[in-house]
Scaffold this active site. Structure first.
Site, PDB file in Angstrom:
ATOM      1  N   SER A 103       0.835  -1.191   0.000  1.00 37.33           N
ATOM      2  CA  SER A 103       0.000   0.000   0.000  1.00 37.33           C
ATOM      3  C   SER A 103       0.879   1.254   0.000  1.00 37.33           C
ATOM      4  CB  SER A 103      -0.956  -0.052   1.196  1.00 37.33           C
ATOM      5  OG  SER A 103      -1.990   0.900   1.077  1.00 37.33           O
ATOM      6  N   HIS A 236      -7.964  -5.406   0.004  1.00 42.37           N
ATOM      7  CA  HIS A 236      -6.729  -4.628   0.138  1.00 42.37           C
ATOM      8  C   HIS A 236      -5.663  -5.386   0.924  1.00 42.37           C
ATOM      9  CE1 HIS A 236      -4.333  -1.057  -0.124  1.00 42.37           C
ATOM     10  NE2 HIS A 236      -4.220  -0.956   1.190  1.00 42.37           N
TER      11      HIS A 236
END
Length: 270
Positions: A103, A236
């Site tokens: 991320s 995610h």
């Protein structure tokens, strides 16, 4: 070489001691993997990764200021400042290095890789996880939202336990860290024209609401020598559900001769 070990009482901290943690020293490792946490994350996220990859690969996890043992320090809200500080700290790490970031950590790893190459130290590779390529940068304005909206975004990403999200005292400490990290990543200068000399491996979740498969594939725009991509099922934090496969991917990317570890070789984050 060991980075981030305990200092004697009263000793002044070196830059490397502040920024880097080696949970499982492996001085004979052929390569050191510098791991960059996600927004709101800390070095301890890679504790299990360090155990799983040693002794063939030594994991060196980055510890950002403003969390855990660096809680009292000023948080850094500008990506270039973060990247410069980590680049300086990595100067204490000897031998070949590879970079892994998830991320926000993927973009930060890219920024550091760019600085390393400019200084004549090309990484073995960059592994970018769960992040849009720098060429797909956009400011979503999350750092400008109120606390309720930030909490809603954390729930959407499913990376923070429900018990933690419901703990008002923990959130009082955690939300400012998240906001600062979001500000750093959302205001990062555009890097659409930057290519690295090192190979790039990009991985992503097929249901990630923050980084679509197309946006993750676009890391190819920044690879000068070689590029590969792999999609995993999940959102995610897909890497938590595919730890064993991702550890194998890391071994193959940074040192093809590294063999899988024993019983500890199935954990990634944690």
């Amino acid at each position: 070489m060991s980075i981030g070990t305990e200092r004697s009482a009263g000793a002044a901290p070196r830059t490397a001691d502040l920024w880097l943690r080696t949970f499982r020293p492996a001085p004979q490792a052929a390569v050191r993997l510098i791991c960059f946490p996600h927004a709101g994350g800390s070095a301890s996220y890679y504790l299990a990764t360090a155990r799983a990859l040693a002794p063939g690969i030594e994991v060196v996890a980055v510890q950002y200021p403003g969390r855990q043992d660096r809680l009292a320090e000023r948080r850094i809200e500008a990506m270039p400042e973060l990247a410069e500080a980590i680049f300086d700290a990595i100067g204490a790490v000897s031998g070949p290095i590879a970079l892994f970031g998830h991320s926000m950590g993927a973009t930060l790893a890219f920024e550091v890789a760019h600085r390393l190459e400019a200084a004549g130290r090309t990484p073995v590779c960059l592994i970018a996880s769960g992040r849009r390529a720098p060429s797909r940068h956009r400011d979503t304005g999350l750092h400008l939202l109120d606390d309720d909206a930030l909490l809603a975004d954390l729930r959407r990403l499913s990376g923070t336990g429900a018990g933690i999200l419901a703990d008002a005292e923990l959130m009082r400490l955690y939300l400012p860290v998240i906001r600062s990290d979001y500000r750093a990543i959302e205001t990062c200068p555009p890097r659409a024209d930057v290519k690295l000399r090192c190979p790039i491996v990009a991985i992503g979740g097929d249901r990630d609401p923050q980084a679509s498969i197309d946006d993750v594939r676009a890391w190819a725009d920044h690879a000068g020598e070689g590029f590969s991509f792999r999609a995993f099922s999940g959102g995610h934090f897909f890497l938590d559900d595919h730890a064993s496969a991702i550890l194998d991917l890391i071994r193959a990317a940074v040192r093809p001769s590294v063999r899988p570890a024993g019983p500890e070789g199935s954990a990634l984050g944690g």
